[in-house]
Design a protein around this motif. Structure first.
Motif, PDB file in Angstrom:
ATOM      1  N   ASN A 125       1.078  -1.144  -3.084  1.00 31.43           N
ATOM      2  CA  ASN A 125       1.798  -0.749  -4.173  1.00 31.43           C
ATOM      3  C   ASN A 125       1.890  -1.874  -5.016  1.00 31.43           C
ATOM      4  OD1 ASN A 125       3.613   1.455  -4.988  1.00 31.43           O
ATOM      5  ND2 ASN A 125       5.247  -0.188  -5.072  1.00 31.43           N
ATOM      6  N   ALA A 143       1.107  -2.901   5.129  1.00 27.13           N
ATOM      7  CA  ALA A 143       1.747  -2.990   3.815  1.00 27.13           C
ATOM      8  C   ALA A 143       0.705  -4.025   2.896  1.00 27.13           C
ATOM      9  CB  ALA A 143       3.001  -3.129   3.385  1.00 27.13           C
ATOM     10  N   LEU A 149       7.721   1.773   3.129  1.00 24.21           N
ATOM     11  CA  LEU A 149       6.996   2.946   3.511  1.00 24.21           C
ATOM     12  C   LEU A 149       6.119   2.597   4.563  1.00 24.21           C
ATOM     13  CD1 LEU A 149       6.159   5.815   3.283  1.00 24.21           C
ATOM     14  CD2 LEU A 149       4.679   5.296   1.476  1.00 24.21           C
ATOM     15  N   ALA A 150       5.591   1.621   4.806  1.00 20.53           N
ATOM     16  CA  ALA A 150       4.773   1.241   5.956  1.00 20.53           C
ATOM     17  C   ALA A 150       5.566   1.247   7.395  1.00 20.53           C
ATOM     18  CB  ALA A 150       3.947  -0.071   5.785  1.00 20.53           C
ATOM     19  N   GLY A 175       3.059   9.432  -2.178  1.00 16.94           N
ATOM     20  CA  GLY A 175       2.423   8.651  -1.249  1.00 16.94           C
ATOM     21  C   GLY A 175       3.207   8.674  -0.116  1.00 16.94           C
ATOM     22  N   LYS A 176       4.523   9.025  -0.195  1.00 16.30           N
ATOM     23  CA  LYS A 176       5.319   9.207   1.344  1.00 16.30           C
ATOM     24  C   LYS A 176       4.492  10.555   1.938  1.00 16.30           C
ATOM     25  CE  LYS A 176       9.632   7.316   0.160  1.00 16.30           C
ATOM     26  NZ  LYS A 176      11.115   7.281   0.094  1.00 16.30           N
ATOM     27  N   ALA A 182       1.034   9.565   3.232  1.00 20.03           N
ATOM     28  CA  ALA A 182       1.093   8.929   4.471  1.00 20.03           C
ATOM     29  C   ALA A 182       1.720   9.629   5.723  1.00 20.03           C
ATOM     30  CB  ALA A 182       2.382   7.535   4.108  1.00 20.03           C
ATOM     31  N   ILE A 188      -0.278   1.041   3.325  1.00 24.34           N
ATOM     32  CA  ILE A 188       0.332   1.424   2.006  1.00 24.34           C
ATOM     33  C   ILE A 188       0.020   0.096   1.022  1.00 24.34           C
ATOM     34  CG2 ILE A 188       2.374   1.898   0.861  1.00 24.34           C
ATOM     35  CD1 ILE A 188       1.396   3.932   2.994  1.00 24.34           C
ATOM     36  N   ARG A 203       8.300  -2.237  -1.783  1.00 27.24           N
ATOM     37  CA  ARG A 203       8.223  -0.607  -1.586  1.00 27.24           C
ATOM     38  C   ARG A 203       7.205  -0.254  -0.550  1.00 27.24           C
ATOM     39  NH1 ARG A 203      10.902   3.171  -4.475  1.00 27.24           N
ATOM     40  NH2 ARG A 203       9.131   4.556  -4.664  1.00 27.24           N
ATOM     41  N   ALA A 204       5.939  -1.060  -0.646  1.00 28.14           N
ATOM     42  CA  ALA A 204       4.788  -0.821   0.311  1.00 28.14           C
ATOM     43  C   ALA A 204       5.373  -1.117   1.737  1.00 28.14           C
ATOM     44  CB  ALA A 204       3.641  -1.506  -0.089  1.00 28.14           C
ATOM     45  N   ALA A 216       3.986   4.122  -3.441  1.00 23.18           N
ATOM     46  CA  ALA A 216       5.049   4.340  -2.385  1.00 23.18           C
ATOM     47  C   ALA A 216       6.033   5.463  -2.636  1.00 23.18           C
ATOM     48  CB  ALA A 216       5.547   3.115  -1.891  1.00 23.18           C
TER      49      ALA A 216
END
Length: 537
Positions: free
Chosen positions: A417, A434, A426-427, A399-400, A403, A415, A422-423, A395
């Motif tokens: 992680n 996530a 971002l999700a 990763g960003k 995604a 996502i 953190r997953a 993430a």
């Protein structure tokens, strides 16, 4: 002396001249010195021959490394049979060398080297006044005394370094040498300031991997010479490049006071293939730039310190892609949506830092190309990623980017992680699901999924690591790994064994590099050259 910022170009004009295009050396060009540290005189003479063949200007003969030493006989052999100009050093243990005897006898050897025709000797600052007094009126016309100071603890302030240079010069030094230690890469800026402003010949070096740029950029900032080694690992001080890397990888002879500096910001950074790629491309295009590795702990501090237009652009890799975004004066809308940058450009007109993200285009294009090789049903309408279950491991900045790119292409994004929070974060940004990394092993709601690893798991030197067990890979139709050192990671090897299509990190690396080169130079990317260079390495 100035104490903030780093070296506007107008101040760099005092740096030494560069080598002429014909190969002829201008008078004040920064010299390349190879250090010779063999056990015997015969081995040293062999090393000197190799140094000459590789393009060295002179050799530093480290007498303190000889296992047996007869001064009259051996000095005569080394000086008279050397194919290159000679710098004789007899370094005592109290200054980081091997010699553990009487100082009077040691200095007598250096006086003898002068009498026998050495071009330079290196004398420690602590004993330089007495040594220079002892040869007063006896120096041959072309003979030079380098007076050196080594600091193995840190790099002092600009003011203290300036005072040190003045004190060393007052001993009667012909050339001043200061070697300090880099606790942080920003320490090097202080040594650059001293060398570029100095009115006396100065060798300014910063030891350690974080100090490598002090050796590569010596011609830009006025260094009298720089040191290199014949082969990796055989160094007298940490952070020394080989002469082959210095001359061929970094195009040292083409670096001058107006050369633009680019580089990759990361931690770790020594594995990066970017210097090979960009320096070859700069040379091919006739672009006056050099690309170096920046081992950075604090990206904000680094960018604030190297804030002049001399430092014109940066690639940004793990773990700084997100933090670097917060350092930008302006951020490209796509990079802002992703929340990470991997390319930074210093705008010449106002020195503002502009952030971009080229990761997602390179990676998504590589993945689509991989799918295109296995799926002929796509008629060109839309992306092959549309509707696919797209699992992103990591993430962070990469990763960003992946995604975001997958979401734009219509994929369903998950996502995974190590840290679930953190997953989840971002999700939420991409409207995805996530997972914790531990949950991923047993997550297979359907077959034919796509898996992308954006973490450093499996990167050299930890090549036996993988983010997911092999048995879980049978549910994926394509696996991509952003790691490209090694090219074939354990993850990719096991995925291929399970029947998945694999896409290497080199494909992403090349794709994102095209756009970065064009932003760095304003020139079209030499795409075929990029692929050829990476194939060769």
């Amino acid at each position: 002396m100035a104490s903030a910022g780093v070296l506007p170009k107008s101040l760099a004009s005092s740096a030494n001249q560069i080598r002429l295009g014909s190969g002829e050396m201008k008078k004040d060009a920064t010299l390349v010195c190879v250090q010779v540290m063999d056990d015997t005189v015969d081995q040293m003479l062999t090393s000197i021959s190799k140094a000459m063949a590789l393009g060295a200007d002179l050799v530093e003969i480290r007498l303190d490394y000889l296992k047996q030493f007869d001064p009259h006989r051996d000095l005569s052999d080394l000086i008279n049979r050397s194919l290159l100009p000679t710098l004789l050093t007899y370094r005592p243990k109290w200054e980081g060398g091997q010699y553990d005897g009487d100082d009077n006898g040691r200095l007598e050897v250096l006086r003898l080297a002068m009498e026998l025709g050495a071009d330079y000797v290196d004398v420690e600052y602590q004993v330089a006044h007495d040594f220079n007094s002892s040869i007063d009126g006896k120096k041959p016309e072309k003979f030079k005394v380098i007076v050196s100071s080594h600091n193995y603890q840190n790099t002092p302030s600009v003011e203290d370094l300036g005072d040190l240079v003045a004190n060393i010069q007052s001993t009667g030094a012909d050339i001043v040498k200061i070697a300090t230690t880099a606790l942080d890469i920003t320490d090097v800026a202080r040594v650059f300031k001293v060398t570029v402003h100095s009115e006396v010949p100065v060798i300014g070096l910063v030891m350690g991997e974080k100090g490598l740029i002090s050796r590569i950029l010596a011609p830009k900032f006025g260094g009298y010479l720089t040191f290199s080694t014949l082969e990796p690992g055989k160094v007298s001080a940490p952070g020394q490049p080989t002469i082959k890397d210095l001359l061929q990888l970094y195009n040292f002879r083409q670096i001058g006071p107006y050369t633009k500096v680019f580089g990759v910001i990361g931690k770790p950074v020594g594995h990066s293939k970017s210097p090979v790629l960009y320096n070859e491309a700069f040379k091919s295009a006739g672009f006056d730039g050099v690309y170096v590795p920046f081992l950075v702990d604090d990206v904000a501090n680094f960018l604030e310190t190297y804030s002049s237009t001399d430092f014109a652009g940066f690639s940004c890799t793990i773990p700084h892609k997100e933090a670097a975004l917060d350092c930008c004066d302006e951020v490209n809308p796509v990079a802002k949506s992703i929340g990470a940058v991997n390319c930074l450009i210093r705008r010449p007109s106002d020195r503002k830092l502009i952030g971009y993200n080229t990761d997602y285009v390179g990676a998504i294009t590589a993945i689509e190309n991989g799918l295109r090789g296995t799926d002929i049903s796509d008629g060109g309408a839309g992306s092959l990623l549309a509707g696919k279950l797209f699992i992103v491991i990591g993430a962070g900045g990469a990763g960003k980017a992946l995604a975001y790119g997958a979401k734009v292409k219509g994929a369903r994004v998950v996502i995974a992680n190590r840290t679930y929070e953190r997953a989840r974060g971002l999700a939420n940004l991409v409207g995805g699901e996530a997972l914790s990394l531990a949950e991923l092993e047993h997550y297979h709601p359907e077959d034919g999924m796509i898996l992308v690893n954006t973490t450093s798991i499996g990167m050299q030197p930890n090549i036996d690591e993988t983010p997911i067990p092999k048995q879980a890979l049978k549910h994926y139709s394509l696996v991509f790994d952003a790691v490209y050192t090694p090219k074939m990671t354990r993850l990719l090897r096991e995925a291929e064994e399970c029947g998945a299509t694999i896409v290497t990190g080199l494909e992403m690396f090349i794709g994102q590099a095209f756009e970065q080169f064009e932003r760095f130079t304003g020139l079209p990317a030499p795409k075929e050259l990029f692929r050829r260079v990476l194939a060769d390495h």
